[in-house]
Enzyme design. Sequence first.
Site, short mmCIF file in Angstrom:
data_model
loop_
_atom_site.label_atom_id
_atom_site.label_comp_id
_atom_site.label_asym_id
_atom_site.label_seq_id
_atom_site.Cartn_x
_atom_site.Cartn_y
_atom_site.Cartn_z
N CYS A 6 -51.39 -54.82 -38.89
CA CYS A 6 -52.44 -55.85 -38.96
C CYS A 6 -51.87 -57.25 -38.72
O CYS A 6 -51.98 -58.15 -39.57
CB CYS A 6 -53.11 -55.83 -40.33
SG CYS A 6 -53.82 -54.24 -40.71
N GLU A 7 -51.20 -57.41 -37.63
CA GLU A 7 -50.68 -58.72 -37.20
C GLU A 7 -50.85 -58.75 -35.69
O GLU A 7 -50.46 -57.79 -35.02
CB GLU A 7 -49.18 -58.84 -37.52
CG GLU A 7 -48.84 -59.00 -38.98
CD GLU A 7 -49.06 -60.42 -39.49
OE1 GLU A 7 -49.01 -61.37 -38.69
OE2 GLU A 7 -49.30 -60.56 -40.71
N ARG A 42 -38.30 -57.33 -32.91
CA ARG A 42 -37.92 -58.48 -32.07
C ARG A 42 -39.08 -59.12 -31.33
O ARG A 42 -39.22 -60.35 -31.34
CB ARG A 42 -36.79 -58.10 -31.10
CG ARG A 42 -35.48 -57.74 -31.81
CD ARG A 42 -34.33 -57.52 -30.84
NE ARG A 42 -33.86 -58.76 -30.29
CZ ARG A 42 -34.09 -59.19 -29.07
NH1 ARG A 42 -34.79 -58.46 -28.22
NH2 ARG A 42 -33.64 -60.35 -28.67
N GLU A 74 -16.51 -60.48 -32.32
CA GLU A 74 -17.32 -59.52 -33.10
C GLU A 74 -18.71 -59.35 -32.47
O GLU A 74 -19.71 -59.83 -32.99
CB GLU A 74 -17.43 -59.99 -34.56
CG GLU A 74 -17.85 -61.43 -34.70
CD GLU A 74 -17.72 -61.97 -36.13
OE1 GLU A 74 -16.80 -61.56 -36.85
OE2 GLU A 74 -18.57 -62.81 -36.49
N GLY A 123 -22.32 -62.86 -29.84
CA GLY A 123 -23.18 -63.69 -28.99
C GLY A 123 -23.17 -63.32 -27.53
O GLY A 123 -23.88 -63.94 -26.74
N GLY A 156 -22.20 -57.61 -31.31
CA GLY A 156 -23.16 -56.63 -31.81
C GLY A 156 -24.03 -56.15 -30.65
O GLY A 156 -23.93 -55.01 -30.18
C1 LIG Z 1 -21.50 -63.71 -38.08
C2 LIG Z 1 -22.05 -62.94 -36.94
N1 LIG Z 1 -21.20 -62.26 -36.17
C3 LIG Z 1 -21.62 -61.50 -35.13
C4 LIG Z 1 -22.96 -61.41 -34.82
C5 LIG Z 1 -23.37 -60.54 -33.68
O1 LIG Z 1 -24.03 -61.27 -32.72
P1 LIG Z 1 -24.44 -60.59 -31.34
O2 LIG Z 1 -25.20 -59.38 -31.64
O3 LIG Z 1 -25.23 -61.65 -30.66
O4 LIG Z 1 -23.17 -60.28 -30.61
C6 LIG Z 1 -23.91 -62.13 -35.58
C7 LIG Z 1 -25.34 -62.07 -35.26
O5 LIG Z 1 -26.17 -62.76 -35.77
C8 LIG Z 1 -23.44 -62.91 -36.68
O6 LIG Z 1 -24.28 -63.60 -37.45
#
Ligand SMILES: Cc1ncc(COP(=O)(O)O)c(C=O)c1O
Length: 412
Positions: free
Chosen positions: A340-341, A308, A270, A228, A272
Site C-alpha cells: 500500500c505505497e 531500491r 571493500e 563504491g 559490495g
Molecule cells: C562502510 C562501507 N563500506 C562498503 C560499502 C559498500 O559499498 P558498495 O556496495 O557501493 O561497494 C558501504 C555501502 O554503503 C559502506 O557503507
Amino acid sequence: MNESVTIFPRGAIVSAAAQFPTPFFLYDEERLRENCRAFRETFQAVFPDFHPLYAVKANANPDVLRIVQSEGFGFDASSSAEAWIVEKIGGTGMYTGNYTPAEELAFAASRGFVLNLDDASMVDFLDEAGIPETLSFRINPGMGSGDRESNVLAGPDAKFGVPFEWASDAYRAAKDKGVRHFGIHMMTGSNCLDAAFFAQSVEKLFEIVATIKRDTGIEIEFMNIGGGFGVPYRPDEPTLDLRAVVAGIRRVVDEQCAKLDLKEPVLYAEPGRFIAADMGFLVGTVRVIKNGYKKFVGIDAAANDMPRPSIYGAYHHVSVIKVGYEKPTFETVSIVGGICENNDQFAKDRLLPACEIGDLVVIHNSGGHAYSMGHSYNGRTRHAEYLLELDGTIKKIRDAERIEDLYRGTNL
Ligand SMILES: Cc1ncc(COP(=O)(O)O)c(C=O)c1O
C-alpha cells in the site's frame, strides 16, 4: 547495449520457477565468482599485497559469504549481526560501524575485527572494548561521489567519518591510549561509475596521511579506500573501467609517496555492489493486470523484497518470460507489487513484451543491496533465496519467511 545488464540464466530461472513458488531470488555462483576474481586480480596485478574485503551489507547470505571467502576475500562488517555471521563462517576483517556504542565495538573486537572508528569521541570507548594493537579511522575527506544524493557518503552533508581537518586529533588520542599500529579508511560514495574519482579521492587521502604524520609522528600502515565501485543498471550505461581505476590509484600512490616522503601503505578496498549486484535476480509471477489510467502489471514480488526502486527511484532492468509462446507485441506498462505505497513500482512506464497472468518477471541486478534491504511492511514476508551452483544445481540457501516469523516474541 550493455549486455552485462541484460544477460540472465533464463533456463535456470524457468526451471526454478517450475519447482518452487515465486517470488524468489536466484543467485548465479559463476557470475559471483567472476566478479570476485575480476576485482581481486585487477588490483593484485598492480598492488601485489592488496587485501579485498567484501561489504557484508550488500548480501549477507552465508552461502554467498562462503563463496566470496573462498575467492580470497576478508569482510567489512557494519553491525553486530554482520560481525556475528562473518565469525560463524570463520572469517574476519574490518569493522566500520556508524555511531557505534562501546559494547558493539567490544563485540566486533572480540571476533578479531580491526576497528575502524567514525569519530574521535569513540576513542574513549576503547576502555570498554579493549585497547587494540591496530586501529583505523574512517575519514571524511571532504569529497564524495555516488549515483544519487543519498549515495554520496562524504563531504559536508555526510554523517560519516572524522572531518579530515580533525584527523590528527583522533589519531593522537588513540596513540595516547596505547594503540601502536594505524590504518586509514574512507567510503566516499556508492555506485560511482567515474573512474577518475577514485584516484582523486586517494590523492586527497594521501594529503591527510601526510598531515597526520607531520602532526603526530604516526605512519599509516594500511589504506582502505572503501567500496563504491559502480555497476551499470541500465542497458545503455557503461561499465566501470576497473583497470583504469587501479592504474589511476597506482599513479597517485607513486606520486604522493615520493612527494610526501611516505612509505607505501598496504591497500585495502571493500566492494559490495560490484561483487554481488549482477549475480542476483528477483523472480516474480504476473498475478493481476489492471487497465487503469495506465496499464499496471501486478506481480507477487513487492518493494519489501527489494526496496531500491521504492526508496531511491532506482532503475532496474526487467525481463519478461512468457508462459506460452513469445508474443511479438510490446506495450508500455508499470510493473508493480502489492504494498500500500505508490512507490511499490519496480518499473514505471516501461516498454515490455505484453504480459499475461502467469508470465515470469525477472528484476535484474538484485543480488546486492537487495534482499539485505528488505523489510516486512504490510506484514509482507521476505522470500526464499536460491543459488545456481556451478554444476547447474539449484540449491535453496534460505527459506521464505512465514507469517508466524513476523509475530515471534509477541503476546499472540
Ligand atoms: C562502510 C562501507 N563500506 C562498503 C560499502 C559498500 O559499498 P558498495 O556496495 O557501493 O561497494 C558501504 C555501502 O554503503 C559502506 O557503507
